[in-house]
Scaffold this motif. Structure first.
Motif, short mmCIF file in Angstrom:
data_model
loop_
_atom_site.label_atom_id
_atom_site.label_comp_id
_atom_site.label_asym_id
_atom_site.label_seq_id
_atom_site.Cartn_x
_atom_site.Cartn_y
_atom_site.Cartn_z
N THR A 194 0.84 -1.14 0.14
CA THR A 194 0.14 0.28 -0.03
C THR A 194 0.94 1.53 0.41
N PRO A 195 2.10 1.32 0.77
CA PRO A 195 3.16 2.35 0.69
C PRO A 195 2.80 3.17 -0.69
N GLY A 196 3.66 2.34 -1.18
CA GLY A 196 3.79 2.17 -2.94
C GLY A 196 2.92 2.37 -3.94
N ALA A 197 1.44 2.14 -3.68
CA ALA A 197 0.17 2.28 -4.66
C ALA A 197 0.96 4.08 -5.54
N ALA A 198 0.63 3.59 -6.57
CA ALA A 198 0.72 4.47 -7.53
C ALA A 198 -0.51 5.16 -7.69
N SER A 199 -1.66 4.77 -6.94
CA SER A 199 -2.29 5.91 -6.57
C SER A 199 -4.09 6.22 -5.42
N GLU A 200 -4.68 6.74 -5.46
CA GLU A 200 -5.52 6.45 -4.34
C GLU A 200 -6.68 5.16 -4.81
N VAL A 201 -6.83 5.16 -5.64
CA VAL A 201 -7.77 4.16 -6.42
C VAL A 201 -6.91 2.48 -6.27
N ALA A 202 -6.01 2.49 -6.06
CA ALA A 202 -4.83 1.09 -6.30
C ALA A 202 -5.52 0.87 -4.45
N SER A 203 -4.37 2.17 -3.76
CA SER A 203 -4.51 2.19 -2.34
C SER A 203 -5.60 1.63 -1.73
N GLY A 204 -7.41 2.28 -2.46
CA GLY A 204 -7.99 1.55 -2.06
C GLY A 204 -8.50 0.61 -2.18
N ASP A 205 -8.11 -0.20 -3.05
CA ASP A 205 -8.26 -1.94 -3.68
C ASP A 205 -7.54 -2.24 -3.09
N LEU A 206 -6.55 -2.22 -2.91
CA LEU A 206 -5.16 -3.06 -1.71
C LEU A 206 -5.85 -3.12 -0.34
N MET A 207 -7.09 -1.68 0.00
CA MET A 207 -7.41 -1.75 1.83
C MET A 207 -9.02 -2.27 1.80
N ASN A 208 -9.48 -3.06 0.66
CA ASN A 208 -10.71 -3.31 0.48
C ASN A 208 -10.16 -5.00 0.27
N LEU A 209 -9.54 -5.13 -0.52
CA LEU A 209 -9.01 -6.52 -0.75
C LEU A 209 -8.33 -6.94 0.60
N ASP A 210 -7.64 -6.28 1.65
CA ASP A 210 -7.55 -6.67 2.75
C ASP A 210 -8.24 -7.20 3.55
N CYS A 211 -9.58 -5.59 3.85
CA CYS A 211 -10.80 -6.46 4.79
C CYS A 211 -11.35 -7.60 3.59
N ARG A 212 -11.39 -8.03 3.08
CA ARG A 212 -12.12 -8.94 2.23
C ARG A 212 -11.36 -10.69 2.80
N LEU A 213 -9.99 -10.03 3.14
CA LEU A 213 -9.29 -11.64 3.57
C LEU A 213 -9.83 -11.40 5.05
N ALA A 214 -10.28 -10.34 5.23
CA ALA A 214 -9.89 -9.72 7.20
C ALA A 214 -11.32 -10.87 7.16
N ALA A 215 -12.38 -10.90 6.35
CA ALA A 215 -13.58 -10.90 6.65
C ALA A 215 -13.65 -12.29 6.81
N ALA A 216 -12.65 -12.90 5.70
CA ALA A 216 -12.09 -14.98 5.48
C ALA A 216 -11.93 -15.27 6.69
N LEU A 217 -10.89 -14.24 7.57
CA LEU A 217 -10.89 -14.44 9.03
C LEU A 217 -11.70 -15.23 9.90
N ASP A 218 -12.79 -13.94 9.78
CA ASP A 218 -13.82 -13.70 10.93
C ASP A 218 -14.83 -15.23 10.41
N ARG A 219 -14.46 -15.23 9.96
CA ARG A 219 -15.96 -16.77 9.32
C ARG A 219 -14.61 -17.77 10.17
N GLN A 220 -13.51 -17.68 9.39
CA GLN A 220 -13.67 -19.11 10.10
C GLN A 220 -13.65 -19.12 11.91
N THR A 221 -13.36 -18.03 12.73
CA THR A 221 -13.86 -17.78 13.98
C THR A 221 -15.36 -17.88 14.41
N GLY A 222 -16.02 -17.28 13.31
CA GLY A 222 -17.39 -16.83 13.66
C GLY A 222 -17.52 -16.06 14.66
#
Length: 685
Positions: free
Chosen positions: A339-367
């Motif tokens: 993220t710190p080296g992202a080419a644009s704010e749009v790219a940063s937003g993409d990276l962090m939205n995907l981060d939250c998607r993967l975080a949600a997958a982790l929360d599905r594991q624990t319930g």
């Protein structure tokens, strides 16, 4: 994944408007003309038998137009009129009758066994005698939609024909039949190997791959492995999908090679397949080792290649077993470090939205909500994080009740409350009963209806009076029908029957459908609703001018869509909304890689719409890649939500209105991720 749902908040009467709010219905034109048929069709009127008469008599264009209207109205009493057209002397009439039969086979109100048997007999007879290749193709497609044992048997015979085009179409039709619940256990899959040979046309190879992916039989595994190297991306993607369903952990290496495929939707299917293979691991798990290679996608997303994120999104949506937790953690770390080296704010937003998607997958594991509470590095709003997390927690299995979700039933934002309702409905806890009861009396009708369904799953008898009160509102607010019926039946049992029987005569087709299905469940007997015409003052959009184009301007770039004159009212509805600035700031709330990108919901959670509904206009445009379709939650429930297909989706044909196609900028559609924004939709000419 294959359900395209759009629940519309019913702000207005029946999805219609009061007569003072809409232009008057024009006076009837010349009897039997196309315009008159179009008016009958939109009103869901058989015109006292006149429409059936026109389907059998008159000029060829009138008969064809009348058959299309019968298909769109989907009144099962007209089955014989449609089947009669299969014997017409004129090719266009036979072809349209064959198409109409397929649409009726997909009717939102299921056909009876007797009707299915009659349709099977008629279609088999017509297909066996048909000399015109175009009509025969349509008949094969309709047999797939009908999906009866007799239809499957005939399609299996055609699969063995020497003509690769016929065999390929039969293969696709068999795949559609499987999606409709038909058994393909007796279909000889070795015929798919012939279709998949390198010298065959791409359409035939696609048919072979579609059959193998839909059949989900272990005998097809060797063929699936071989077609992973096909030159056509849609074939490779289907074969990867099939591997996920019938392969084993030992297949991880060959599937894993597609993670680096140059076409993002192929990589997404490989990612999804590896996640499925990982769920079958015991001990060391090669599929998980292969998935670690997705870390390299973070760099591509950071450089502005949003489409590279589809493989990560597909993995997050599919989820991993607990043994895959280190993989999800490692992928999140790669996104955060990029993220710190992202080419644009749009790219940063993409990276962090995907981060939250993967975080949600982790929360599905624990319930339980945990990782989503602090994901996104400040780029993702709390409402988005909580909604994602709660939706995933709802999918946790074997984790007991969703106690942690109860507190979010009183969250200030309705999207979070709806997600919390989803969680406690899927994993009930008694502590939720009181807060759910409170939501039954809220002003947000989408939320109140969802609370009614949840109260039923909680078996909260104290909620019954409030659920009954909501049921009394359904005739005025028809989009509440489905979830309210669920709650009412669960809590009132047989006592719900009088209310539901009243709904059987409601002007809104979806209310009647819900009532019939609910009553069938209560009584154990098939129930069929009455045929009811739409009121004279039903909202009828202005037709879109022929040649209308829409240009979508998004935060990822622009793309242009040509609207279909075959669906003038559906196209006109979108044109009117666009001209009014309706889509400005609305997101693509749902992106399923290698399936669809869906937007048009002002709520942003898949539950919103313009406050009215329009009738379906099923067209003959197939759902190829780049097609625009109308999202639905039942018959005639279209509003403002639409979707674009990433790849061919034959099982959607004849079910959802296809009314346009991307003519420029499909690479922009491929770059869309969840939460991307529509800045403007411009209409031309």
């Amino acid at each position: 994944m294959d359900v395209l749902r759009a629940a519309v908040p019913a702000c207005l009467l029946w999805g219609f408007v009061l007569s003072g709010c809409v232009r008057s219905v024009p006076s009837a034109p010349e009897a039997g003309g196309g315009e008159e048929i179009a008016l009958w069709e939109d009103r869901r009127s058989l015109a006292g038998g006149r429409l059936v008469e026109l389907a059998a008599k008159g000029s060829v264009p009138v008969r064809v137009r009348a058959l299309r209207a019968l298909a769109r109205i989907q009144e099962t009493s007209t089955v014989e009129a449609v089947l009669a057209g299969l014997g017409a002397a004129e090719v266009p009439v036979r072809d349209e009758a064959a198409f109409a039969a397929g649409v009726l086979a997909l009717s939102w109100e299921p056909l009876t066994d007797a009707e299915k048997a009659r349709m099977t007999e008629a279609l088999l007879t017509a297909e066996g005698a048909e000399k015109d290749e175009g009509v025969r193709r349509t008949l094969l497609e309709s047999l797939g939609k009908l999906a009866t044992p007799g239809a499957v048997k005939r399609l299996t015979e055609r699969l063995s024909e020497g003509n690769p085009e016929v065999a390929g179409r039969a293969a696709v039709a068999l795949g559609v039949a499987a999606r409709r619940g038909a058994s393909l256990a007796e279909v000889p899959l070795e015929r798919a190997a012939v279709l998949l040979q390198s010298g065959q046309p791409e359409a035939s190879r696609f048919g072979g791959a579609y059959l193998l992916a839909s059949a989900k039989r272990s005998e097809g595994l060797g063929m699936l492995r071989r077609c992973l190297g096909d030159e056509a991306p849609d074939v490779r993607a289907l074969c990867a999908k099939g591997m996920g369903d019938v392969g084993g952990p030992e297949d991880a290496a060959v599937v894993g090679r597609l993670l680096g495929d140059e076409v993002p939707r192929v990589a997404a299917e490989a990612s999804r397949a590896l996640a499925k293979l990982a769920s079958r691991c015991s001990g060391d798990c090669t599929p998980l080792d292969e998935l670690r290679a997705l870390a390299s996608q973070a760099g591509r997303v950071a450089r502005g290649d949003s489409a590279a994120g589809h493989a990560l999104l597909a993995l997050a949506q599919q989820g991993l077993p607990e043994a895959g937790r280190p993989v999800l953690v490692a992928l999140r770390r790669a996104l955060q470090e990029a993220t710190p080296g992202a080419a644009s704010e749009v790219a940063s937003g993409d990276l962090m939205n995907l981060d939250c998607r993967l975080a949600a997958a982790l929360d599905r594991q624990t319930g339980a909500l945990d990782e989503t509470l602090r994901c996104g590095g400040g780029w993702v709003r709390a409402v988005r994080r909580l909604t994602l997390g709660l939706r995933e927690v709802a999918q946790s299995k074997g984790r007991g009740g969703a106690v942690d979700a109860v507190q979010y039933l009183s969250y200030p934002d309705t999207r979070v409350r709806l997600a919390a309702l989803d969680a406690v409905a899927s994993r009930p806890v008694p502590e939720a009963a009181g807060p759910v009861r409170a939501l039954l009396e809220g002003e947000d009708l989408v939320e109140a209806a969802a609370a009614a369904s949840t109260a039923g799953k909680l078996k909260d008898a104290e909620a019954l009076p409030r659920v009954r009160a909501l049921a009394e509102r359904v005739p005025r607010e028809p989009d509440m029908a489905g979830p309210v019926a669920e709650g009412l039946v669960a809590l009132a049992g047989k006592d719900a029957e009088p209310v539901l029987r009243k709904w059987l005569e409601h002007p809104h087709a979806n209310v009647r459908r819900v009532a019939a299905e609910s009553l069938a469940g209560l009584t154990g007997q098939p129930v069929r609703a009455a045929h009811v015409e739409s009121p004279d003052n039903a909202r009828r959009p202005e037709s879109a001018p022929v040649g209308s184009m829409l240009t979508f301007r998004t935060n990822k770039g622009d793309f242009t869509v040509a609207l279909d004159a075959e669906a003038p009212l559906t196209s006109g509805n979108l044109v009117a909304l666009a001209r009014g600035g309706y889509f400005r700031g609305i997101t693509f709330h749902r992106v399923v890689p290698d399936f669809v990108a869906q937007g048009g919901d002002p709520r942003g959670d898949g539950e919103g719409g313009p406050g009215y509904s329009i009738r379906c206009e099923i067209t003959r445009r197939p759902y190829r890649r780049a097609v625009l379709g109308m999202a639905l939650s039942g018959k005639d429930t279209g509003g403002s939500q639409f979707f674009f297909t990433h790849s061919p989706q034959p099982h959607l044909d004849g079910r959802y209105t296809a009314f346009g196609e991307v003519t420029r900028g499909m690479e922009v559609v491929d770059r869309l991720l969840e939460g991307d924004t529509i800045q403007e939709v411009e209409v031309s000419p």
